[in-house]
Scaffold this motif. Structure first.
Motif, mmCIF file in Angstrom:
data_model
loop_
_atom_site.group_PDB
_atom_site.id
_atom_site.type_symbol
_atom_site.label_atom_id
_atom_site.label_comp_id
_atom_site.label_asym_id
_atom_site.label_seq_id
_atom_site.Cartn_x
_atom_site.Cartn_y
_atom_site.Cartn_z
ATOM 1 N N ALA A 103 0.829 -1.208 0.000
ATOM 2 C CA ALA A 103 0.000 0.000 0.000
ATOM 3 C C ALA A 103 0.858 1.252 0.000
ATOM 4 O O ALA A 103 0.556 2.237 -0.687
ATOM 5 N N GLN A 104 1.939 1.241 0.759
ATOM 6 C CA GLN A 104 2.792 2.427 0.851
ATOM 7 C C GLN A 104 3.396 2.787 -0.505
ATOM 8 O O GLN A 104 3.546 3.970 -0.824
ATOM 9 N N LEU A 146 0.576 4.457 -2.582
ATOM 10 C CA LEU A 146 0.264 5.796 -2.077
ATOM 11 C C LEU A 146 1.407 6.762 -2.353
ATOM 12 O O LEU A 146 1.181 7.931 -2.698
ATOM 13 N N VAL A 206 -7.853 7.301 1.311
ATOM 14 C CA VAL A 206 -7.613 5.883 1.598
ATOM 15 C C VAL A 206 -8.774 5.332 2.427
ATOM 16 O O VAL A 206 -9.421 6.067 3.157
ATOM 17 N N SER A 208 -9.268 2.440 5.033
ATOM 18 C CA SER A 208 -8.968 1.324 5.929
ATOM 19 C C SER A 208 -9.339 1.744 7.333
ATOM 20 O O SER A 208 -9.011 2.849 7.762
ATOM 21 N N ARG A 249 -2.849 -0.336 9.623
ATOM 22 C CA ARG A 249 -2.796 0.073 8.217
ATOM 23 C C ARG A 249 -3.033 1.575 8.068
ATOM 24 O O ARG A 249 -2.435 2.225 7.216
ATOM 25 N N ASN A 299 -0.363 3.962 6.231
ATOM 26 C CA ASN A 299 -0.765 4.783 5.079
ATOM 27 C C ASN A 299 -0.281 6.223 5.185
ATOM 28 O O ASN A 299 -0.219 6.935 4.181
#
Length: 317
Positions: free
Chosen positions: A249-250, A253, A265, A267, A272, A276
């Motif tokens: 995810a990082q 993003l 985002v 979540s 998480r 993020n």
């Protein structure tokens, strides 16, 4: 409690600061996560450093978000309402000039706020007023008077009920039409954007016109009715994540951030949510960019809420 992370801002065309990462509160369209789930997640997000919260009338999360903001103020997690940036959206059944102002007033009532920071036209289509099952059929559709609706959006800003106005899911062609008569140009176009749907033409157009993009479904929204596994299953993106010692995810993003767009985002998982926000102290390499440029482009959400509206994307997607 760990100290909150600092999220950079961008300055919109109306001179308002928009945090580059915000927390989205959408689940499957038309059904919210439990109110308590949303409220707890928003409070946790504020503790972590989130200051932008994205909602919409169709999400069913406005009330829970408002309760969380009230609680955060009561607990002293933020000093004032002005420290938070709240986005909400006008749903298709309210996409009529006479319904814009009442819809926003209802949103403010649900949020228990005097204003939102940004109010968006959710989709460039209109439904007949009432409750319709999605995806919508032709019987549910109504003519979309964009000029009339936008005039009322401008009035909402002039009345101070929203600090800024914008759109969502608008193509270059639809933006060009809007800009031809708008007295107040849209500050934001919120669109689906991620490494498997990079939207280069639309991104370049928006940047040239001073319209900031907010990317939704930055990880592909796996597990939702409108989502895809393409992002999460992409091997090239996994290689980049492993090389940097970062989460998948990082990487996604960070790529969006380096593309100059803002991000919503989704979540509610505490760890998480924290991860993020941890994308600002490292960078992608030229080699990473070459790999990301090779990623096969694929859009699963072809027609949006009404499958037969063939000109929704104006063949740009």
């Amino acid at each position: 409690m760990s100290s909150s992370l600092i999220v950079p801002n961008v300055v919109l065309s109306n001179n308002r600061n928009l945090p580059v990462i915000g927390l989205g509160t959408a689940t499957i369209l038309g059904s919210a996560a439990g109110d308590d789930t949303t409220k707890v997640a928003v409070l946790e997000a504020i503790k972590l450093g989130y200051r932008h919260f994205d909602t919409a009338s169709i999400y069913g999360s406005e009330e829970a978000l408002g309760e969380a903001i009230a609680e955060a103020l009561k607990l002293g997690l933020v000093g004032s309402r002005d420290e938070l940036f709240v986005t909400s959206k006008l749903w298709c059944s309210d996409n009529h000039p006479d319904l814009v102002l009442p819809a926003l007033k209802k949103t403010l009532q649900s949020l228990k706020l005097e204003y939102v920071d940004l109010y968006l036209i959710h989709w460039p289509i209109a439904l007949k007023p009432g409750n319709w099952d999605m995806p919508y059929d032709e019987e549910a559709m109504a003519p979309f008077d964009l000029k009339g609706v936008w005039t009322k959006m401008e009035e909402c800003q002039q009345l101070g009920l929203t600090k800024g106005i914008g759109v969502s899911n608008f193509s270059c062609k639809k933006l060009e039409n809007l800009l031809s008569f708008a007295n107040i140009p849209p500050a934001v176009n919120q669109i689906r954007m991620n490494p498997t749907w990079q939207q280069k033409k639309l991104k370049d157009y928006c940047q040239a016109k001073g319209i900031f993009i907010t990317a939704y479904s930055p990880l592909g929204a796996k597990g939702t009715v409108w989502g895809t596994n393409d992002v999460m299953d992409n091997e090239l993106l996994k290689q980049i994540a492993n090389a940097h010692g970062k989460s998948f995810a990082q990487v996604c993003l960070r790529w969006l951030y380096e593309e100059g767009v803002t991000i919503a985002v989704k979540s509610y998982n505490k760890e998480r949510m924290k991860q993020n926000l941890e994308i600002f102290d490292w960078s992608l390499t030229k080699d990473d960019y070459e790999k990301i440029n090779q990623v096969k482009q694929h859009l699963s959400l072809k027609y949006g809420p009404a499958k037969f509206v063939e000109d929704l994307w104006d063949e740009e997607n």
